[in-house]
Motif scaffolding. Structure first.
Motif, PDB file in Angstrom:
ATOM      1  N   TYR A 149       0.840  -1.194   0.000  1.00 40.64           N
ATOM      2  CA  TYR A 149       0.000   0.000   0.000  1.00 40.64           C
ATOM      3  C   TYR A 149       0.878   1.249   0.000  1.00 40.64           C
ATOM      4  O   TYR A 149       2.046   1.205   0.359  1.00 40.64           O
ATOM      5  CB  TYR A 149      -0.951   0.018   1.200  1.00 40.64           C
ATOM      6  N   GLU A 150       0.259   2.335  -0.445  1.00 42.20           N
ATOM      7  CA  GLU A 150       0.899   3.648  -0.354  1.00 42.20           C
ATOM      8  C   GLU A 150       0.018   4.523   0.517  1.00 42.20           C
ATOM      9  O   GLU A 150      -1.204   4.379   0.530  1.00 42.20           O
ATOM     10  CB  GLU A 150       1.111   4.273  -1.729  1.00 42.20           C
ATOM     11  N   VAL A 151       0.620   5.405   1.275  1.00 41.52           N
ATOM     12  CA  VAL A 151      -0.108   6.310   2.166  1.00 41.52           C
ATOM     13  C   VAL A 151      -0.159   7.681   1.512  1.00 41.52           C
ATOM     14  O   VAL A 151       0.858   8.218   1.075  1.00 41.52           O
ATOM     15  CB  VAL A 151       0.572   6.398   3.554  1.00 41.52           C
ATOM     16  N   HIS A 152      -1.356   8.243   1.437  1.00 42.07           N
ATOM     17  CA  HIS A 152      -1.572   9.565   0.837  1.00 42.07           C
ATOM     18  C   HIS A 152      -1.453  10.660   1.896  1.00 42.07           C
ATOM     19  O   HIS A 152      -1.507  10.372   3.096  1.00 42.07           O
ATOM     20  CB  HIS A 152      -2.952   9.602   0.175  1.00 42.07           C
ATOM     21  N   PRO A 153      -1.308  11.917   1.474  1.00 44.49           N
ATOM     22  CA  PRO A 153      -1.161  13.020   2.440  1.00 44.49           C
ATOM     23  C   PRO A 153      -2.292  13.106   3.469  1.00 44.49           C
ATOM     24  O   PRO A 153      -2.078  13.562   4.584  1.00 44.49           O
ATOM     25  CB  PRO A 153      -1.131  14.270   1.555  1.00 44.49           C
ATOM     26  N   ASP A 154      -3.502  12.633   3.101  1.00 44.04           N
ATOM     27  CA  ASP A 154      -4.625  12.676   4.057  1.00 44.04           C
ATOM     28  C   ASP A 154      -4.702  11.404   4.907  1.00 44.04           C
ATOM     29  O   ASP A 154      -5.701  11.140   5.554  1.00 44.04           O
ATOM     30  CB  ASP A 154      -5.941  12.905   3.315  1.00 44.04           C
ATOM     31  N   ASP A 155      -3.623  10.603   4.893  1.00 47.96           N
ATOM     32  CA  ASP A 155      -3.499   9.360   5.657  1.00 47.96           C
ATOM     33  C   ASP A 155      -4.382   8.217   5.172  1.00 47.96           C
ATOM     34  O   ASP A 155      -4.495   7.197   5.847  1.00 47.96           O
ATOM     35  CB  ASP A 155      -3.708   9.585   7.164  1.00 47.96           C
ATOM     36  N   THR A 156      -5.024   8.357   3.998  1.00 48.33           N
ATOM     37  CA  THR A 156      -5.727   7.222   3.405  1.00 48.33           C
ATOM     38  C   THR A 156      -4.702   6.352   2.688  1.00 48.33           C
ATOM     39  O   THR A 156      -3.578   6.794   2.407  1.00 48.33           O
ATOM     40  CB  THR A 156      -6.823   7.672   2.425  1.00 48.33           C
ATOM     41  N   ARG A 157      -5.094   5.115   2.413  1.00 49.72           N
ATOM     42  CA  ARG A 157      -4.182   4.173   1.762  1.00 49.72           C
ATOM     43  C   ARG A 157      -4.768   3.665   0.454  1.00 49.72           C
ATOM     44  O   ARG A 157      -5.975   3.445   0.352  1.00 49.72           O
ATOM     45  CB  ARG A 157      -3.916   2.969   2.669  1.00 49.72           C
ATOM     46  N   SER A 158      -3.900   3.437  -0.513  1.00 50.63           N
ATOM     47  CA  SER A 158      -4.251   2.740  -1.749  1.00 50.63           C
ATOM     48  C   SER A 158      -3.493   1.426  -1.739  1.00 50.63           C
ATOM     49  O   SER A 158      -2.270   1.410  -1.578  1.00 50.63           O
ATOM     50  CB  SER A 158      -3.843   3.544  -2.985  1.00 50.63           C
ATOM     51  N   HIS A 159      -4.223   0.320  -1.887  1.00 53.39           N
ATOM     52  CA  HIS A 159      -3.606  -1.001  -1.876  1.00 53.39           C
ATOM     53  C   HIS A 159      -3.328  -1.472  -3.303  1.00 53.39           C
ATOM     54  O   HIS A 159      -4.078  -1.173  -4.230  1.00 53.39           O
ATOM     55  CB  HIS A 159      -4.520  -1.998  -1.160  1.00 53.39           C
ATOM     56  N   TRP A 160      -2.249  -2.239  -3.443  1.00 52.76           N
ATOM     57  CA  TRP A 160      -1.802  -2.731  -4.749  1.00 52.76           C
ATOM     58  C   TRP A 160      -1.379  -4.191  -4.644  1.00 52.76           C
ATOM     59  O   TRP A 160      -0.749  -4.590  -3.662  1.00 52.76           O
ATOM     60  CB  TRP A 160      -0.580  -1.941  -5.229  1.00 52.76           C
ATOM     61  N   TYR A 161      -1.729  -4.984  -5.653  1.00 53.86           N
ATOM     62  CA  TYR A 161      -1.101  -6.282  -5.859  1.00 53.86           C
ATOM     63  C   TYR A 161       0.112  -6.001  -6.729  1.00 53.86           C
ATOM     64  O   TYR A 161      -0.012  -5.596  -7.885  1.00 53.86           O
ATOM     65  CB  TYR A 161      -2.024  -7.266  -6.573  1.00 53.86           C
TER      66      TYR A 161
END
Length: 65
Positions: A15-27
């Motif tokens: 996952y990557e963490v965005h500036p607003d602390d949300t996450r995007s998950h990736w395979y």
């Protein structure tokens, strides 16, 4: 089957963490030697049994049991 290619490697759920602390998950797909190959955005339920790329659904990956 003509046009079929088999690769060996492994897949990591990252996952990557965005500036607003949300996450995007990736395979994230890696070749056996650790070389990055491709990453697909994860949406919906984890783990997925089938992973489709793009709007056409090609390529299609199926998680082995």
């Amino acid at each position: 089957m003509e046009g079929t290619e088999e690769l060996s490697g492994y897949i990591v759920l990252e996952y990557e963490v965005h500036p607003d602390d949300t996450r995007s998950h990736w395979y994230t797909f890696y070749e056996s030697d650790g070389t990055f190959w491709e990453a697909f955005s994860v949406t919906g339920e984890i783990p997925l049994s089938d992973l489709y790329a793009g709007q056409s659904g090609v390529p299609h990956y199926h998680r082995a049991s």
